[in-house]
Motif scaffolding. Sequence first.
Motif, PDB file in Angstrom:
ATOM      1  N   TYR A  67     -13.394  -1.835   1.668  1.00 23.76           N
ATOM      2  CA  TYR A  67     -12.120  -1.927   2.371  1.00 23.76           C
ATOM      3  C   TYR A  67     -12.406  -2.120   3.855  1.00 23.76           C
ATOM      4  O   TYR A  67     -13.328  -1.492   4.400  1.00 23.76           O
ATOM      5  CB  TYR A  67     -11.315  -0.633   2.242  1.00 23.76           C
ATOM      6  CG  TYR A  67     -10.926  -0.201   0.858  1.00 23.76           C
ATOM      7  CD1 TYR A  67     -10.305  -1.065  -0.038  1.00 23.76           C
ATOM      8  CD2 TYR A  67     -11.144   1.127   0.449  1.00 23.76           C
ATOM      9  CE1 TYR A  67      -9.928  -0.635  -1.303  1.00 23.76           C
ATOM     10  CE2 TYR A  67     -10.751   1.559  -0.807  1.00 23.76           C
ATOM     11  CZ  TYR A  67     -10.147   0.677  -1.673  1.00 23.76           C
ATOM     12  OH  TYR A  67      -9.768   1.112  -2.919  1.00 23.76           O
ATOM     13  N   ILE A  68     -11.617  -2.962   4.530  1.00 21.50           N
ATOM     14  CA  ILE A  68     -11.677  -3.043   5.988  1.00 21.50           C
ATOM     15  C   ILE A  68     -10.261  -2.953   6.545  1.00 21.50           C
ATOM     16  O   ILE A  68      -9.308  -3.450   5.946  1.00 21.50           O
ATOM     17  CB  ILE A  68     -12.345  -4.338   6.496  1.00 21.50           C
ATOM     18  CG1 ILE A  68     -11.694  -5.586   5.891  1.00 21.50           C
ATOM     19  CG2 ILE A  68     -13.844  -4.322   6.238  1.00 21.50           C
ATOM     20  CD1 ILE A  68     -12.172  -6.894   6.516  1.00 21.50           C
ATOM     21  N   GLY A  69     -10.128  -2.295   7.695  1.00 21.09           N
ATOM     22  CA  GLY A  69      -8.827  -2.180   8.340  1.00 21.09           C
ATOM     23  C   GLY A  69      -8.986  -1.612   9.736  1.00 21.09           C
ATOM     24  O   GLY A  69     -10.073  -1.169  10.124  1.00 21.09           O
ATOM     25  N   ALA A  70      -7.900  -1.612  10.481  1.00 20.90           N
ATOM     26  CA  ALA A  70      -7.880  -1.028  11.817  1.00 20.90           C
ATOM     27  C   ALA A  70      -6.796   0.032  11.884  1.00 20.90           C
ATOM     28  O   ALA A  70      -5.787  -0.062  11.180  1.00 20.90           O
ATOM     29  CB  ALA A  70      -7.607  -2.110  12.867  1.00 20.90           C
ATOM     30  N   GLY A  71      -7.014   1.057  12.696  1.00 19.38           N
ATOM     31  CA  GLY A  71      -6.007   2.097  12.863  1.00 19.38           C
ATOM     32  C   GLY A  71      -5.681   2.795  11.555  1.00 19.38           C
ATOM     33  O   GLY A  71      -6.570   3.121  10.758  1.00 19.38           O
ATOM     34  N   THR A  72      -4.384   2.999  11.301  1.00 16.63           N
ATOM     35  CA  THR A  72      -3.946   3.680  10.081  1.00 16.63           C
ATOM     36  C   THR A  72      -4.478   2.991   8.831  1.00 16.63           C
ATOM     37  O   THR A  72      -4.934   3.649   7.893  1.00 16.63           O
ATOM     38  CB  THR A  72      -2.412   3.727  10.027  1.00 16.63           C
ATOM     39  OG1 THR A  72      -1.924   4.499  11.131  1.00 16.63           O
ATOM     40  CG2 THR A  72      -1.929   4.370   8.737  1.00 16.63           C
ATOM     41  N   SER A  73      -4.444   1.673   8.815  1.00 11.80           N
ATOM     42  CA  SER A  73      -4.911   0.931   7.640  1.00 11.80           C
ATOM     43  C   SER A  73      -6.392   1.208   7.362  1.00 11.80           C
ATOM     44  O   SER A  73      -6.792   1.405   6.215  1.00 11.80           O
ATOM     45  CB  SER A  73      -4.704  -0.570   7.847  1.00 11.80           C
ATOM     46  OG  SER A  73      -3.329  -0.870   7.994  1.00 11.80           O
ATOM     47  N   GLY A  74      -7.196   1.231   8.413  1.00 10.42           N
ATOM     48  CA  GLY A  74      -8.614   1.532   8.243  1.00 10.42           C
ATOM     49  C   GLY A  74      -8.847   2.944   7.762  1.00 10.42           C
ATOM     50  O   GLY A  74      -9.707   3.192   6.896  1.00 10.42           O
ATOM     51  N   ARG A  75      -8.086   3.877   8.320  1.00  8.60           N
ATOM     52  CA  ARG A  75      -8.239   5.285   7.917  1.00  8.60           C
ATOM     53  C   ARG A  75      -7.862   5.485   6.452  1.00  8.60           C
ATOM     54  O   ARG A  75      -8.503   6.264   5.731  1.00  8.60           O
ATOM     55  CB  ARG A  75      -7.388   6.182   8.817  1.00  8.60           C
ATOM     56  CG  ARG A  75      -7.853   6.184  10.270  1.00  8.60           C
ATOM     57  CD  ARG A  75      -7.021   7.104  11.145  1.00  8.60           C
ATOM     58  NE  ARG A  75      -7.395   6.906  12.546  1.00  8.60           N
ATOM     59  CZ  ARG A  75      -6.686   6.213  13.426  1.00  8.60           C
ATOM     60  NH1 ARG A  75      -5.536   5.647  13.059  1.00  8.60           N
ATOM     61  NH2 ARG A  75      -7.116   6.049  14.667  1.00  8.60           N
ATOM     62  N   LEU A  76      -6.831   4.791   6.003  1.00  2.62           N
ATOM     63  CA  LEU A  76      -6.417   4.924   4.610  1.00  2.62           C
ATOM     64  C   LEU A  76      -7.480   4.376   3.668  1.00  2.62           C
ATOM     65  O   LEU A  76      -7.727   4.941   2.592  1.00  2.62           O
ATOM     66  CB  LEU A  76      -5.087   4.197   4.394  1.00  2.62           C
ATOM     67  CG  LEU A  76      -3.861   4.880   5.000  1.00  2.62           C
ATOM     68  CD1 LEU A  76      -2.655   3.953   4.955  1.00  2.62           C
ATOM     69  CD2 LEU A  76      -3.555   6.186   4.272  1.00  2.62           C
ATOM     70  N   GLY A  77      -8.128   3.279   4.060  1.00  2.50           N
ATOM     71  CA  GLY A  77      -9.207   2.748   3.241  1.00  2.50           C
ATOM     72  C   GLY A  77     -10.375   3.709   3.148  1.00  2.50           C
ATOM     73  O   GLY A  77     -10.945   3.923   2.075  1.00  2.50           O
ATOM     74  N   ILE A  78     -10.729   4.317   4.268  1.00  2.00           N
ATOM     75  CA  ILE A  78     -11.819   5.300   4.290  1.00  2.00           C
ATOM     76  C   ILE A  78     -11.456   6.520   3.450  1.00  2.00           C
ATOM     77  O   ILE A  78     -12.284   7.045   2.698  1.00  2.00           O
ATOM     78  CB  ILE A  78     -12.136   5.702   5.737  1.00  2.00           C
ATOM     79  CG1 ILE A  78     -12.817   4.541   6.467  1.00  2.00           C
ATOM     80  CG2 ILE A  78     -13.030   6.943   5.783  1.00  2.00           C
ATOM     81  CD1 ILE A  78     -12.995   4.752   7.946  1.00  2.00           C
ATOM     82  N   LEU A  79     -10.214   6.974   3.547  1.00  2.00           N
ATOM     83  CA  LEU A  79      -9.761   8.117   2.748  1.00  2.00           C
ATOM     84  C   LEU A  79      -9.895   7.818   1.262  1.00  2.00           C
ATOM     85  O   LEU A  79     -10.437   8.631   0.501  1.00  2.00           O
ATOM     86  CB  LEU A  79      -8.313   8.450   3.098  1.00  2.00           C
ATOM     87  CG  LEU A  79      -7.637   9.524   2.240  1.00  2.00           C
ATOM     88  CD1 LEU A  79      -8.355  10.863   2.377  1.00  2.00           C
ATOM     89  CD2 LEU A  79      -6.168   9.664   2.610  1.00  2.00           C
ATOM     90  N   ASP A  80      -9.412   6.656   0.848  1.00  2.00           N
ATOM     91  CA  ASP A  80      -9.471   6.317  -0.567  1.00  2.00           C
ATOM     92  C   ASP A  80     -10.921   6.247  -1.047  1.00  2.00           C
ATOM     93  O   ASP A  80     -11.262   6.791  -2.103  1.00  2.00           O
ATOM     94  CB  ASP A  80      -8.775   4.977  -0.807  1.00  2.00           C
ATOM     95  CG  ASP A  80      -8.557   4.703  -2.278  1.00  2.00           C
ATOM     96  OD1 ASP A  80      -7.660   5.317  -2.873  1.00  2.00           O
ATOM     97  OD2 ASP A  80      -9.301   3.878  -2.853  1.00  2.00           O
ATOM     98  N   ALA A  81     -11.769   5.602  -0.251  1.00  5.48           N
ATOM     99  CA  ALA A  81     -13.180   5.473  -0.635  1.00  5.48           C
ATOM    100  C   ALA A  81     -13.869   6.830  -0.717  1.00  5.48           C
ATOM    101  O   ALA A  81     -14.674   7.083  -1.625  1.00  5.48           O
ATOM    102  CB  ALA A  81     -13.900   4.564   0.361  1.00  5.48           C
TER     103      ALA A  81
END
Length: 274
Positions: A67-81
């Motif tokens: 997953y790649i993202g910035a801000g909230t989107s990036g944090r959500l990807g990291i959380l899921d992973a």
Amino acid sequence: MSAQNALTTETSSLYEDLDKMNAQELLTSINQEDQKVAVAVQAAIPQIEKLITAAAEKMVKGGRLFYIGAGTSGRLGILDASEIPPTYGASPELVCGLIAGGDSAIRHAVEGAEDDLDQAWVDLKAQHITENDILIGIAASGRTPYVRGGLQTAKAHGVMTGSIACNANAQISGDADFPIEVEVGPEFVTGSTRMKAGTAQKLVLNMISTSLMIMLGKVKGNKMVNMQLSNQKLVKRGTRMILEEIPELDEGTALKLLTAHGSVKKAIDAYQNN
């Protein structure tokens, strides 16, 4: 109409004078907006299904999910992973989340990081991404340069790509093999995409990773038989799972099996194959 105003996630809230609302009015109004999110995700299920079906074929053969993202989107990807290893006993490398600005951006915004068109591919190369893997770009706006650049370059290198945006006709949809668009409409606080857009992204990520783990055999029946036994609560849960599958055992024996083999699945397989 400007490009920014063309994005529904950036349009003005349907509610006026938020600062004059009392607590009950605020909560009721936020909840009314939140109820729209699940309906929007439901409409995107055909798009999500296409991505999951293609991703499962890759992962069964050993591919990884990024997953790649910035801000909230990036944090959500990291959380899921980050929740995949303890929940499903999978390798931490199987699902990887990357955020613009690096790990420090998880807690603190890194100025300008999301505007770098080339950095995502640098980050992905550091993780040794290959054409056997899958990359999903997450951006509520659907136009974040960090995400767009990562998807474009990954696709050029033969990597299968997907995207999650919260606007129709999002720019990243054109960058991805399997685009997902969840149109949640204006935010309660104008432009605050950590709210409905963030909730929608979280729901979609839950659907993607959970479905893939089930399809990879990480679940038996409806149980997390490969979960890590990292605390007493999970040990007790694992013991109960074994007893449900093998009712002739007593609790002490089930616990010994679990302790000896390290997971519910391995304990059950060992007993049944003995």
